[in-house]
Motif scaffolding. Structure first.
Motif, PDB file in Angstrom:
ATOM      1  N   ALA A 120       0.147  13.441  23.062  1.00  0.00           N
ATOM      2  CA  ALA A 120      -0.566  13.455  21.776  1.00  0.00           C
ATOM      3  C   ALA A 120      -1.952  12.828  21.908  1.00  0.00           C
ATOM      4  N   LEU A 121      -2.030  11.676  22.566  1.00  0.00           N
ATOM      5  CA  LEU A 121      -3.333  11.033  22.751  1.00  0.00           C
ATOM      6  C   LEU A 121      -4.274  11.928  23.562  1.00  0.00           C
ATOM      7  N   GLY A 122      -3.753  12.509  24.626  1.00  0.00           N
ATOM      8  CA  GLY A 122      -4.572  13.395  25.452  1.00  0.00           C
ATOM      9  C   GLY A 122      -4.987  14.662  24.735  1.00  0.00           C
ATOM     10  N   ALA A 123      -4.115  15.183  23.890  1.00  0.00           N
ATOM     11  CA  ALA A 123      -4.432  16.423  23.176  1.00  0.00           C
ATOM     12  C   ALA A 123      -5.493  16.206  22.102  1.00  0.00           C
ATOM     13  N   PHE A 124      -5.503  15.026  21.482  1.00  0.00           N
ATOM     14  CA  PHE A 124      -6.474  14.765  20.411  1.00  0.00           C
ATOM     15  C   PHE A 124      -7.727  14.034  20.890  1.00  0.00           C
ATOM     16  N   LEU A 125      -7.758  13.611  22.143  1.00  0.00           N
ATOM     17  CA  LEU A 125      -8.936  12.941  22.679  1.00  0.00           C
ATOM     18  C   LEU A 125     -10.201  13.812  22.612  1.00  0.00           C
ATOM     19  N   PRO A 126     -10.130  15.111  22.909  1.00  0.00           N
ATOM     20  CA  PRO A 126     -11.341  15.940  22.785  1.00  0.00           C
ATOM     21  C   PRO A 126     -11.920  15.957  21.368  1.00  0.00           C
ATOM     22  N   TRP A 182      -9.281  20.904  17.939  1.00  0.00           N
ATOM     23  CA  TRP A 182      -9.260  21.716  19.149  1.00  0.00           C
ATOM     24  C   TRP A 182      -7.871  22.279  19.465  1.00  0.00           C
ATOM     25  N   ILE A 183      -6.837  21.488  19.276  1.00  0.00           N
ATOM     26  CA  ILE A 183      -5.493  21.962  19.626  1.00  0.00           C
ATOM     27  C   ILE A 183      -5.043  23.089  18.694  1.00  0.00           C
ATOM     28  N   VAL A 184      -5.513  23.068  17.450  1.00  0.00           N
ATOM     29  CA  VAL A 184      -5.208  24.158  16.516  1.00  0.00           C
ATOM     30  C   VAL A 184      -5.920  25.434  16.961  1.00  0.00           C
ATOM     31  N   ALA A 185      -7.190  25.305  17.384  1.00  0.00           N
ATOM     32  CA  ALA A 185      -7.934  26.470  17.871  1.00  0.00           C
ATOM     33  C   ALA A 185      -7.268  27.049  19.116  1.00  0.00           C
ATOM     34  N   TRP A 186      -6.805  26.170  20.009  1.00  0.00           N
ATOM     35  CA  TRP A 186      -6.106  26.630  21.209  1.00  0.00           C
ATOM     36  C   TRP A 186      -4.839  27.399  20.828  1.00  0.00           C
ATOM     37  N   GLY A 198       7.123   9.433  32.175  1.00  0.00           N
ATOM     38  CA  GLY A 198       6.751  10.091  30.936  1.00  0.00           C
ATOM     39  C   GLY A 198       5.264  10.056  30.678  1.00  0.00           C
ATOM     40  N   PHE A 199       4.622   8.928  30.989  1.00  0.00           N
ATOM     41  CA  PHE A 199       3.178   8.809  30.801  1.00  0.00           C
ATOM     42  C   PHE A 199       2.432   9.846  31.628  1.00  0.00           C
ATOM     43  N   TRP A 200       2.765   9.927  32.930  1.00  0.00           N
ATOM     44  CA  TRP A 200       2.068  10.885  33.791  1.00  0.00           C
ATOM     45  C   TRP A 200       2.378  12.324  33.380  1.00  0.00           C
ATOM     46  N   GLY A 201       3.632  12.606  33.031  1.00  0.00           N
ATOM     47  CA  GLY A 201       3.992  13.956  32.600  1.00  0.00           C
ATOM     48  C   GLY A 201       3.308  14.334  31.290  1.00  0.00           C
ATOM     49  N   GLY A 202       3.242  13.393  30.352  1.00  0.00           N
ATOM     50  CA  GLY A 202       2.574  13.659  29.080  1.00  0.00           C
ATOM     51  C   GLY A 202       1.085  13.871  29.243  1.00  0.00           C
ATOM     52  N   THR A 203       0.482  13.107  30.147  1.00  0.00           N
ATOM     53  CA  THR A 203      -0.941  13.302  30.429  1.00  0.00           C
ATOM     54  C   THR A 203      -1.178  14.690  31.014  1.00  0.00           C
ATOM     55  N   ALA A 204      -0.296  15.123  31.907  1.00  0.00           N
ATOM     56  CA  ALA A 204      -0.411  16.475  32.468  1.00  0.00           C
ATOM     57  C   ALA A 204      -0.233  17.531  31.374  1.00  0.00           C
ATOM     58  N   ALA A 205       0.703  17.296  30.466  1.00  0.00           N
ATOM     59  CA  ALA A 205       0.957  18.253  29.380  1.00  0.00           C
ATOM     60  C   ALA A 205      -0.223  18.348  28.419  1.00  0.00           C
ATOM     61  N   ALA A 206      -1.005  17.279  28.301  1.00  0.00           N
ATOM     62  CA  ALA A 206      -2.190  17.330  27.447  1.00  0.00           C
ATOM     63  C   ALA A 206      -3.256  18.249  28.043  1.00  0.00           C
ATOM     64  N   LEU A 207      -3.192  18.461  29.353  1.00  0.00           N
ATOM     65  CA  LEU A 207      -4.176  19.303  30.024  1.00  0.00           C
ATOM     66  C   LEU A 207      -3.729  20.753  30.164  1.00  0.00           C
TER      67      LEU A 207
END
Length: 177
Positions: A63-69, A81-85, A26-35
């Motif tokens: 969630a962490l990956g999506a809000f890190l930027p 950024w995720i809202v703009a995307w 799940g960690f690796w998949g979620g990290t990929a999903a953030a990208l």
């Protein structure tokens, strides 16, 4: 493109699928999903197989990956950024239709390898004046927008049905590695 990074992260998720640390996939998949949004397709599989630790790790990593930027590179207007995307890309895409949004997507984009994008190129003529080295007409037969959308939706539903059948919990549990 960052597709290679996403590919490696999805491979790590698959490699960790049946590991003792259920959360790792799940960690690796979620990290990929953030990208990239496509790996979000792993989350329903975790839920389908009742892998709660993997699903929770997926959501947290995504969630962490999506809000890190937003923490590292805040927007000048103070937005997220995720809202703009979402507003620029996702909100303009309709199910069963090739993506077409001013300044973001072009429906006849040769790089759009989605099922609706591919069907659009195969069953819609190249717009006049857009012939170039990168673009050439591959239209097999012209279909109207409604028919084309119906074909895309039926094929997408068929793919989902095949995936659901192949990944049903009773079938994959206990399979040899």
């Amino acid at each position: 493109s960052h597709d290679l990074v996403v590919f490696v992260l999805v491979l790590l998720s698959i490699a960790a699928w049946d590991s003792r640390r259920g959360w790792a996939a799940g960690f690796w998949g979620g990290t990929a999903a953030a990208l990239k949004a496509t790996p979000l397709l792993l989350l329903p599989l975790f839920l389908w197989e009742r892998r709660v630790a993997a699903a929770c790790a997926f959501v947290l990593a995504a969630a962490l990956g999506a809000f890190l930027p937003d923490l590292l590179f805040p927007r000048a207007d103070g937005g997220v950024w995720i809202v703009a995307w979402y507003e620029n890309f996702v909100s303009r895409v309709e199910p069963g239709a090739a993506a077409d949004a001013q300044g973001a997507w072009v429906s006849w984009n040769i790089l759009n390898q989605s099922l609706p994008g591919t069907l659009h190129r195969l069953f819609t003529s190249l717009p006049p004046g857009s012939e170039s080295v990168e673009r050439f007409d591959v239209c097999l037969v012209e279909l109207g927008p409604g028919t084309l959308r119906a074909v895309a939706l039926v094929l997408e539903a068929g793919i989902l049905a095949v995936l659901a059948l192949a990944w049903r919990p009773g079938r994959v549990r206990g399979m040899p590695e």
